[in-house]
Scaffold this active site. Structure first.
Site, PDB file in Angstrom:
ATOM      1  N   GLY A 154      85.832  19.299  24.275  1.00  0.00           N
ATOM      2  CA  GLY A 154      86.596  20.537  24.363  1.00  0.00           C
ATOM      3  C   GLY A 154      87.969  20.333  24.963  1.00  0.00           C
ATOM      4  O   GLY A 154      88.469  21.184  25.702  1.00  0.00           O
TER       5      GLY A 154
ATOM      6  N   GLY B 134      93.108  24.311  27.298  1.00  0.00           N
ATOM      7  CA  GLY B 134      92.547  24.711  28.581  1.00  0.00           C
ATOM      8  C   GLY B 134      92.268  23.572  29.550  1.00  0.00           C
ATOM      9  O   GLY B 134      93.017  22.596  29.643  1.00  0.00           O
ATOM     10  N   ILE B 135      91.166  23.708  30.271  1.00  0.00           N
ATOM     11  CA  ILE B 135      90.790  22.729  31.290  1.00  0.00           C
ATOM     12  C   ILE B 135      90.629  21.346  30.684  1.00  0.00           C
ATOM     13  O   ILE B 135      91.090  20.347  31.239  1.00  0.00           O
ATOM     14  CB  ILE B 135      89.485  23.163  31.988  1.00  0.00           C
ATOM     15  CG1 ILE B 135      89.705  24.440  32.785  1.00  0.00           C
ATOM     16  CG2 ILE B 135      88.969  22.053  32.904  1.00  0.00           C
ATOM     17  CD1 ILE B 135      88.430  25.042  33.352  1.00  0.00           C
TER      18      ILE B 135
ATOM     19  N   TYR C  47      74.911  33.384  30.143  1.00  0.00           N
ATOM     20  CA  TYR C  47      75.912  32.377  30.525  1.00  0.00           C
ATOM     21  C   TYR C  47      75.486  31.698  31.825  1.00  0.00           C
ATOM     22  O   TYR C  47      75.534  30.473  31.944  1.00  0.00           O
ATOM     23  CB  TYR C  47      77.269  33.057  30.697  1.00  0.00           C
ATOM     24  CG  TYR C  47      78.379  32.119  31.115  1.00  0.00           C
ATOM     25  CD1 TYR C  47      78.960  31.254  30.198  1.00  0.00           C
ATOM     26  CD2 TYR C  47      78.858  32.121  32.425  1.00  0.00           C
ATOM     27  CE1 TYR C  47      79.990  30.404  30.578  1.00  0.00           C
ATOM     28  CE2 TYR C  47      79.884  31.272  32.809  1.00  0.00           C
ATOM     29  CZ  TYR C  47      80.450  30.418  31.878  1.00  0.00           C
ATOM     30  OH  TYR C  47      81.463  29.563  32.261  1.00  0.00           O
TER      31      TYR C  47
END
Length: 355
Positions: free
Chosen positions: A78, A82-83, A232
């Protein structure tokens, strides 16, 4: 000059005699204004100080390690935004050869080009869709065939769904992408990580693990209504428990495993929320610009867990703000962690590495 001063003084004395009401009105007005405005000014100053303190706390700690990663290979899932992108950027800046693993290859190529332009390092893009176990296996097979060593694996990719969806493998989407997929990927790359020891596995979890509907007999949540934050939280709790159990099993093999909370960060993980009736782009922009932390700061603890020297003795730990974090009692239950891994083995039809 003295005559001018004398003239002003005489004029003022005459004014006081002729306009006493105006004089007292002025005095009272000044006193009232001071009485009203001084507390307001104090409140404003205190609010400013408190905001700065809150903002500094929300921004979080920065990884201070200057450890080099020359000659190391790192896989970051990923990492096209972002991160994950910030983690990949920092690892590349330290000299690592970085493999970006994500579903959107075109977006990953853009991210890789940006990282190369900043660091001059080697950044490779490979496709990985954690919502497909076949894709996970294919990616792992590619790594096995092309990479002699893998020193760092950062399981960063994740998602936040607003409604129940199933993957092609029959699992609840968020549970598979956040937990089952990363677990299978790590299992398939364990051999390379052992051969590259000392090596590290970093699992990006969340403080959301405190809010969970965890039920070991119903990990896909099929027997209860779908509640986004509890589902989540369950997936993130599973990450932390798995981290503890995996660290125990790999302790004698010089492979360290860490989980972490990155902070409340402005990333694309919340993109599913944009279709909700209560979502406000303006409010979202204000909160994440002035209250919460950036992706760069959100990446700091993941980088810390990947590079900080001497952290091996903390293997299995949960971190936040580049320090040991505060996890729930469930997240520290080693017996539950072992039972979870047994259930994951059953769901994925695999046999995890033994201690």
């Amino acid at each position: 000059m003295s005559s001018l001063v004398e003239k002003v003084r005489e004029d003022w004395q005459e004014f006081k005699r002729e306009e006493p009401v105006a004089i007292w009105t002025t005095y009272v007005t000044v006193v009232v204004l001071v009485w009203l405005l001084a507390p307001t000014a104090l409140y404003l100053a205190l609010t400013g100080v408190l905001y700065l303190a809150w903002r500094r706390w929300m921004i979080g700690a920065r990884c201070r390690s200057v450890a080099s990663l020359e000659g190391k290979t790192a896989v970051v899932t990923g990492a096209n935004a972002g991160i994950g992108r910030e983690v990949a950027l920092e690892l590349s800046r330290r000299g690592a050869r970085v493999i970006i693993a994500s579903r959107d290859v075109s977006k990953s190529r853009l991210a890789a080009a940006g990282i190369r332009s900043e660091t001059g390092g080697e950044v490779i893009v490979k496709q990985l869709d954690l919502a497909s176990l076949a894709s996970v296996r294919q990616f792992a097979a590619e790594i096995e065939s092309t990479e002699q060593k893998v020193h760092i694996l950062v399981n960063n990719a994740g998602m936040l769904m607003t409604e129940r969806r199933k993957t092609e493998d029959g699992h609840e989407m968020m549970f598979q992408v956040n937990f089952l997929g990363p677990l299978l990927l790590t299992h398939l790359l364990t051999k390379r990580l052992e051969e590259s020891a000392p090596s590290r596995i970093v699992n990006v979890s969340s403080m959301g693990h405190w809010f969970t509907d965890f039920d070991l007999s119903d990990l896909d949540g099929e027997r209860r209504p779908f509640e986004v934050w509890r589902r989540y939280g369950t997936s993130k709790l599973c990450q932390i428990l798995w981290t503890r159990e995996l660290a125990r099993r790999l302790r004698q093999r010089s492979v360290s495993v860490f989980s972490l909370h990155p902070g409340v960060v402005n990333t694309e993980i919340s993109r599913e929320q944009r279709d909700r009736w209560w979502y406000s782009a303006t409010l979202h922009g204000i909160l994440f610009s002035y209250v919460f932390r950036s992706a760069k700061m959100g990446a700091q603890t993941a980088v810390y867990c990947a590079v900080e020297p001497g952290l091996e003795h903390e293997s299995g730990g949960y971190f936040a703000d580049c320090a040991p974090g505060w996890s729930s009692a469930q997240a520290k239950d080693d017996k539950l962690a072992a039972r979870l891994c047994e259930e994951a083995e059953r769901m994925l039809d695999i046999k995890l590495v033994s201690a």
